[in-house]
Scaffold this active site. Structure first.
Site, PDB file in Angstrom:
ATOM      1  N   GLY A   8       0.839  -1.192   0.000  1.00 55.91           N
ATOM      2  CA  GLY A   8       0.000   0.000   0.000  1.00 55.91           C
ATOM      3  C   GLY A   8       0.872   1.240   0.000  1.00 55.91           C
ATOM      4  N   ALA A   9       2.055   1.103  -0.632  1.00 50.75           N
ATOM      5  CA  ALA A   9       3.090   2.141  -0.537  1.00 50.75           C
ATOM      6  C   ALA A   9       2.783   3.407  -1.316  1.00 50.75           C
ATOM      7  CB  ALA A   9       4.433   1.569  -0.997  1.00 50.75           C
ATOM      8  N   GLY A  12      -2.056   7.221   0.838  1.00 45.35           N
ATOM      9  CA  GLY A  12      -1.899   8.384   1.709  1.00 45.35           C
ATOM     10  C   GLY A  12      -1.069   8.116   2.941  1.00 45.35           C
ATOM     11  N   ILE A  13      -1.117   6.905   3.477  1.00 44.01           N
ATOM     12  CA  ILE A  13      -0.240   6.512   4.584  1.00 44.01           C
ATOM     13  C   ILE A  13       1.063   5.956   4.029  1.00 44.01           C
ATOM     14  CG2 ILE A  13       0.055   4.954   6.546  1.00 44.01           C
ATOM     15  CD1 ILE A  13      -2.994   4.987   6.888  1.00 44.01           C
ATOM     16  N   ARG A  81     -10.831   6.102   5.723  1.00 51.69           N
ATOM     17  CA  ARG A  81     -12.170   6.368   6.252  1.00 51.69           C
ATOM     18  C   ARG A  81     -12.636   7.755   5.813  1.00 51.69           C
ATOM     19  NH1 ARG A  81     -14.273   7.071  11.914  1.00 51.69           N
ATOM     20  NH2 ARG A  81     -12.135   7.347  12.570  1.00 51.69           N
ATOM     21  N   ARG A  87     -16.180   1.930  10.946  1.00 51.43           N
ATOM     22  CA  ARG A  87     -15.141   0.920  10.724  1.00 51.43           C
ATOM     23  C   ARG A  87     -15.739  -0.367  10.164  1.00 51.43           C
ATOM     24  NH1 ARG A  87     -12.445   4.294  14.222  1.00 51.43           N
ATOM     25  NH2 ARG A  87     -10.193   4.400  13.903  1.00 51.43           N
ATOM     26  N   ASN A  94     -11.776  -3.460   3.155  1.00 50.26           N
ATOM     27  CA  ASN A  94     -10.370  -3.730   3.450  1.00 50.26           C
ATOM     28  C   ASN A  94     -10.065  -5.179   3.799  1.00 50.26           C
ATOM     29  OD1 ASN A  94      -9.833  -1.073   2.950  1.00 50.26           O
ATOM     30  ND2 ASN A  94      -9.657  -0.465   5.093  1.00 50.26           N
ATOM     31  N   ASP A 150      -2.537   5.739  18.735  1.00 53.48           N
ATOM     32  CA  ASP A 150      -3.266   6.028  19.973  1.00 53.48           C
ATOM     33  C   ASP A 150      -2.316   6.502  21.062  1.00 53.48           C
ATOM     34  OD1 ASP A 150      -5.562   5.091  18.671  1.00 53.48           O
ATOM     35  OD2 ASP A 150      -5.159   3.032  19.312  1.00 53.48           O
ATOM     36  N   HIS A 177      -8.224  -0.707  18.778  1.00 58.85           N
ATOM     37  CA  HIS A 177      -7.825   0.452  17.972  1.00 58.85           C
ATOM     38  C   HIS A 177      -9.028   1.078  17.281  1.00 58.85           C
ATOM     39  CE1 HIS A 177      -5.169   3.080  15.800  1.00 58.85           C
ATOM     40  NE2 HIS A 177      -5.480   2.574  14.616  1.00 58.85           N
TER      41      HIS A 177
END
Length: 329
Positions: A8-9, A12-13, A81, A87, A94, A150, A177
């Protein structure tokens, strides 16, 4: 020599996470995988003058090359999200992505340390575990749900309240989480008595629902990508330091409690025997989970948070395990 694959490179993350990992001298090969755009991301990062080799892999045909022989696999893949999205909505999209990536890891890098970021973590970690079980390569000490964001939020928000430098505020965050499953143990933080009950309740809620704050502020344009990338890279790099470079480090992370049955007894004393997974303080080392450390003493306020979290987590975990049971691998 440590090979790290980010699945997932190009997302956005994934992009900022990969940027942070590229800066580490501890990584020799940074392998980037996604369904689109990865060669460009890899080319961009490869110009940074640090030692790690960067390779880009795109599409199902190149997934094996991306993952084979990896020491650490970090999975931020999936859709972000959006406003109004729960979720549970995320899970439907996902779960299949995580299942397929876990299948590739089980086949081509069965000894890798798996760092799962894809939401909902409470359910996606059991998905990875169940896939590894089906391929007879399961080791609960090597599969981690990354809940570090968190902890990062807790340090920031509590530091603001008690007038402390956020990076010096150490607050255990246990449970899961998502929302009410996130359990910050603020009573164990020095300076905690300064907080009124109202402040305590508000900062606990803010830690639990900090993701909503970001989604709202981005007005539909994304979720907590940058802070999650920071937190995910922090966990991955600490795991590398502990597993391959002999450092003694402790992180709260969502793991299978049977990864250390003896160490999990303190947690079991509080939550009972119903849950397989829980975020706990973990001493990291060459085997991944070296030991699960005690949660510690809870305040009456914190004790009240646990019962709701346990009920919700039980359903989240069942959703993940059932998904794999109903899948064709």
């Amino acid at each position: 020599m440590v090979k790290v694959t980010v699945c997932g490179a190009a997302g956005g993350i994934g992009q900022p996470l990969s940027l942070i990992l590229k800066q580490s001298s501890k990584i020799s090969h940074l392998s980037l995988y996604d369904i689109v755009n990865t060669p460009g991301v890899a080319a961009d990062l490869s110009h940074i003058n640090t030692q790690s080799k960067v390779t880009g892999h795109v599409g199902n045909d190149q997934l094996k090359d991306a993952i084979i022989g990896s020491d650490v696999v970090v999975i931020p893949a999936g859709v972000p999200r959006k406003p109004g999205m729960t979720r549970d909505d995320l899970f439907k999209i996902n779960a299949s992505i995580v299942r397929d990536l876990a299948t590739a890891a089980a086949k081509y890098a069965p000894k890798a340390f798996m760092c799962i970021i894809s939401n909902p973590v409470n359910s996606t970690v059991p998905i990875v575990a169940e896939v590894f079980k089906k391929y007879n390569v399961y080791d609960p000490r090597r599969i981690f749900g990354v809940t570090t964001l968190d902890i990062v939020r807790a340090s920031t928000f509590i530091g603001e309240l008690i007038g402390a430098e956020p990076s010096t505020v150490a607050c255990k965050v246990v449970g899961g989480h998502s929302g009410h499953t996130i359990l910050p143990l603020i009573s164990q933080v020095p300076g905690y008595p300064k907080l009124t009950q109202d402040q305590l309740e508000k900062v606990t809620h803010r830690i639990q629902f900090g993701g909503d704050e970001v989604v709202k502020a981005k007005n539909g344009a994304g979720s907590a990508t940058l802070s999650m990338a920071y937190a995910g890279a922090r966990f991955a790099l600490n795991l590398i330091d502990a597993a391959f470079y002999g450092k003694q480090l402790v992180e709260c992370t969502y793991v299978q409690l049977d990864s250390d049955k003896q160490g999990a007894q303190d947690t079991r004393r509080i939550i009972g025997n119903e849950l397989e997974y829980f975020s706990v303080p973990v001493a990291l080392g060459p085997n991944g989970v070296e030991s699960i450390l005690p949660i510690g003493t809870l305040s009456p306020f914190e004790q009240g948070l646990f019962s709701k979290a346990v009920t919700e987590l039980k359903g989240n975990i069942a959703k993940g395990t059932n998904f794999v049971a109903e899948s064709k691998l």
